[in-house]
Enzyme design. Structure first.
Site, PDB file in Angstrom:
ATOM      1  N   THR A  15       1.294   1.047   7.738  1.00 20.90           N
ATOM      2  CA  THR A  15       1.180   0.448   7.043  1.00 20.90           C
ATOM      3  C   THR A  15       0.706  -0.938   6.723  1.00 20.90           C
ATOM      4  OG1 THR A  15       3.428   1.664   7.691  1.00 20.90           O
ATOM      5  CG2 THR A  15       3.867  -1.309   6.721  1.00 20.90           C
ATOM      6  N   VAL A  16       0.982  -2.118   7.608  1.00 16.62           N
ATOM      7  CA  VAL A  16       0.215  -3.438   7.953  1.00 16.62           C
ATOM      8  C   VAL A  16      -1.642  -3.378   7.224  1.00 16.62           C
ATOM      9  CG1 VAL A  16      -0.550  -5.472   9.491  1.00 16.62           C
ATOM     10  CG2 VAL A  16       1.791  -3.978   9.878  1.00 16.62           C
ATOM     11  N   ALA A  35      -9.817 -20.562   0.493  1.00 14.08           N
ATOM     12  CA  ALA A  35     -11.217 -20.325   1.485  1.00 14.08           C
ATOM     13  C   ALA A  35     -12.512 -20.542   1.239  1.00 14.08           C
ATOM     14  CB  ALA A  35     -10.928 -18.961   2.054  1.00 14.08           C
ATOM     15  N   GLU A 131      -1.950 -14.740  14.826  1.00 16.89           N
ATOM     16  CA  GLU A 131      -0.581 -15.193  14.257  1.00 16.89           C
ATOM     17  C   GLU A 131       0.178 -13.979  13.795  1.00 16.89           C
ATOM     18  OE1 GLU A 131       2.229 -17.333  13.345  1.00 16.89           O
ATOM     19  OE2 GLU A 131       0.416 -18.705  13.163  1.00 16.89           O
ATOM     20  N   ILE A 138       6.626 -15.751   9.665  1.00 13.08           N
ATOM     21  CA  ILE A 138       6.626 -16.537  10.021  1.00 13.08           C
ATOM     22  C   ILE A 138       5.115 -17.132  10.849  1.00 13.08           C
ATOM     23  CG2 ILE A 138       8.085 -18.997  11.003  1.00 13.08           C
ATOM     24  CD1 ILE A 138      10.319 -16.096  10.997  1.00 13.08           C
ATOM     25  N   GLY A 189      13.082   3.076   7.782  1.00 11.41           N
ATOM     26  CA  GLY A 189      11.587   2.625   7.818  1.00 11.41           C
ATOM     27  C   GLY A 189      11.367   1.384   8.985  1.00 11.41           C
ATOM     28  N   ASP A 203       9.361  -5.036  23.022  1.00 15.25           N
ATOM     29  CA  ASP A 203       9.011  -5.595  21.473  1.00 15.25           C
ATOM     30  C   ASP A 203       8.538  -7.262  21.865  1.00 15.25           C
ATOM     31  OD1 ASP A 203       7.686  -4.957  18.525  1.00 15.25           O
ATOM     32  OD2 ASP A 203       9.595  -6.324  19.136  1.00 15.25           O
ATOM     33  N   LYS A 207       6.323 -10.322  22.207  1.00 16.87           N
ATOM     34  CA  LYS A 207       6.673 -11.896  21.899  1.00 16.87           C
ATOM     35  C   LYS A 207       6.837 -13.004  22.377  1.00 16.87           C
ATOM     36  CE  LYS A 207       7.209  -9.029  17.769  1.00 16.87           C
ATOM     37  NZ  LYS A 207       8.317  -8.165  16.631  1.00 16.87           N
TER      38      LYS A 207
END
Lengths: 438, 438
Positions: A15-16, A35, A131, A138, A189, A203, A207
């Site tokens: 997905t990512v 950039a 990040e 965020i 999902g 999880d 974090k």
């Protein structure tokens, strides 16, 4: 300045990964203007090259052999998106030893092996950026590491697991049971097939480990985080909290106290009037308490392809800016390279479109509403609400207010002008715009 | 790595200047651990050296001659905090030509002369940073320039003037008139003696100019911003908006539309359920809509000595990191230099202190509440609310819930254990912590 494209190799194309390919392609122009250099997703390592991926792969070379990326001298930045610990650690360390910069979204990897990875990266003289590992879109890592660098942070309180927050929000809004909502979250999902890491708080603990280290200048101490999940919260608890003036949220808390640092993840009742209590669904938010800034809060989507890709690409841009720019001009003053600013048309106010609140005093007599609504109709403006307050007793003027639907400012100005000319309308007709309705 | 302190010269020592001296002194240790180098406020230029300043000036050399700073080769970073345009522009340009890095909180200067200043800085090879110019302590410049660098931004909507937001909040909460609240804001120091720039929207327009340029990659176009203030908003408008489900906020809006870019500052009705509607008092918030992140919001104090100093010091740290670190290690992975991490005590869960929600089923019989409250008293726990729902009809078990005041977790565990042993308590006793109550 080196102007050849920086070549990226992706490890993993779920997905990512697909989101990252999409964002890099879609915003190619803006990203290059920021950039100072093109960024090209050159290769991706996958288990199955024939699987559909939901992104345009015509310029991306797929491989099942990770060494095609890790050992390719043309690849400058490796983006690790496979998740998990053992393989990710091995690949990331190999990339670092091969002098590649690394961007990762892997919270477990950083929370448990961060110090080893950072130490190797310092030795090799490459960057490691993460990040996307905390709170999705965020930019909370950058905010804490740089934006609040003058502060002594006393407390970090975060809604940092979107699955838990979605479940608690659904339970509250619809009075549903935990198990019932979890099944829906899996269908949508928002929750993994094995949801244990999310709903049991692991999880969030990964974090929180990262946030606490960055906020307080301490090592990554995942094993010291006290962790409780949301599976024991019932619909009755949620309703009880509501009746007492609270909402139940699953929080990660890192707090400096006189006794030392508290590190804990658990459900908690939060007073309704706090901004954190209004963070609903899969959204995340992190509240920072610190001596100089006081209280600040950072809100956005905590997961999903595009929001997580937003953080991954920001890290890639950070790396590319560092590789490319003169040190003193690492980040352009106005974000984009000065010779690459757009000169857009500025929309004249008559042309803007929004909804309006309109207020005036009118004579308390028959036909006023008919006259006014006819004027708005003639100017093609729909009215979504209109109220005329009739006065008790004898009073010649009463307030009238109305809300329009979205219209062009010039249409409204025309209508207001005609309205002001009506004999029944007294004094000035006032309007205030309505924003953020959708 | 250069380890000598970086010497700072302040131009101006008003509220924000004194805040900057205080924050640099108070957080000296944390700042050095983050920046890798000491930062020393060496000199300050003021009009009156004998005026009390509300900060420790024993290590700061005061001067009334700006050239003692601008022409001192020992000063590496000049921090401009005098405000206004003409003199500030002249001094900043001279600092740049003398190869000094510049940090400024001056929104008017950047909005109107930013491009000239940036161009001179690029020629001289020095940095110019201006995080404090927009939204005080919220690192919104860094967020837009770096944290969201992968995005195409479509809209920026901000509450970016604390004075206007304070006035509108007071009008709503207390039904007061504009003029009345403005006077109070002036007495509290939230509004200037001449409040025109704030209440007529000029200050917000300066800030919006900067946000729009950075979000959209366009020049600083202050003269193109449509500007309306809050002085025409009445208590009646505020009440009417409330009755329709809205709150009136003074917004800065920069929006990409098909017709071009909209740049506008004016009061607006915002639906109550939006987070922006809950931003009250002197707080600021900026909502970003962008293609990858979707919607994100950044909230914090928009003005005041310490919050603005938070942004000024973050900019100084940014400059010092760039001057000091190896390029690949500009920002330490965990914010602080790796050889400078603390190893704090981690507080065991039994020792944490918070409030608790407690829930269980009890027999519907006399004496249950007496037994339970006696147990809590014996464990020194104050109860702030207790409710036992009596069932209609015949039912042997009914729910009981209570809220405690702040207590130690071990005290609560002791009480819950005794409670569970009561014959009248059925099944498991459950507790959820209460957070962020104050």
């Amino acid at each position: 300045m080196n102007s050849s494209p920086v070549k990226i190799g992706l490890l993993g194309l779920g997905t990512v990964g697909a989101g990252t390919v999409n964002v890099l392609a879609r915003n190619q122009d803006e990203i290059q203007r920021r950039a100072g250099r093109a960024i090209q997703c050159a290769k991706a390592c996958v288990q199955d090259v024939s699987k559909p991926r939901g992104c345009d792969l015509s310029a991306v070379q797929l491989t099942t052999n990770v060494h095609d990326i890790l050992d390719d001298p043309e690849i400058g930045v490796v983006v690790e998106l496979i998740g998990g610990e053992a393989t990710a650690r091995e690949w990331v360390l190999r990339a670092i030893r091969n002098k590649k910069h690394v961007v990762t979204a892997n919270k477990a990897l950083i929370a448990k092996h961060g110090q080893e990875i950072f130490s190797e990266a310092n030795k090799a003289g490459v960057m490691v950026a993460f990040e996307a590992a905390v709170a999705g879109g965020i930019p909370i890592i950058k905010t804490l590491r740089e934006g609040l660098a003058g502060n002594r942070v006393s407390r970090v309180t975060g809604i940092i697991n979107g699955t838990c927050n979605f479940i608690l929000t659904e339970m509250r809004e619809k009075g549903r049971d935990f198990t019932d909502v979890l099944q829906e979250a899996q269908q949508l999902g928002y929750a993994e097939a094995d949801p244990t890491f999310d709903i049991e708080g692991v999880d969030a603990a990964h974090k929180l480990t990262i946030l606490a280290a960055i906020a307080f200048g301490m090592p990554l101490l995942f094993d010291s985080v006290y962790t409780e999940g949301v599976s024991t919260v019932t619909a009755e608890d949620v309703a009880n909290a509501e009746s007492l003036g609270y909402r139940i949220k699953h929080l990660g808390i890192a707090s400096q106290t006189e006794k030392g640092v508290e590190l804990r993840v658990h459900p908690a009742l939060v007073p309704k009037q706090r901004l954190l209590a209004s963070v609903e669904g899969v959204m995340n938010a992190v509240e920072i308490q610190a001596d100089a800034v006081g209280e600040a809060l950072f809100y956005g989507p905590g997961a999903g392809a595009d929001p997580t890709a937003s953080a991954v690409v920001a890290d890639i841009v950070d790396v590319v800016r560092q590789l490319t720019a003169d040190p003193e001009n690492r980040v352009p003053h106005l974000a984009f390279q000065p010779d690459n600013l757009n000169h857009p048309a500025i929309v004249p106010m008559e042309e803007i479109e929004t909804a309006y609140y309109v207020y005036c005093l009118v004579s308390d007599q028959p036909g006023v509403l008919a006259d006014i609504t006819a004027i708005f109709a003639a100017h093609k403006i729909s009215i979504s609400a209109i109220e005329q307050h009739h006065a008790a007793g004898v009073q010649s003027q009463v307030p009238l207010m109305l809300l329009t639907k979205t219209t062009k400012e010039s249409n409204l100005q025309g209508a207001l002008k005609e309205m002001a000319d009506l004999e029944s309308v007294k004094g000035k007709v006032k309007r205030i715009r309505v924003e953020l309705e959708h």
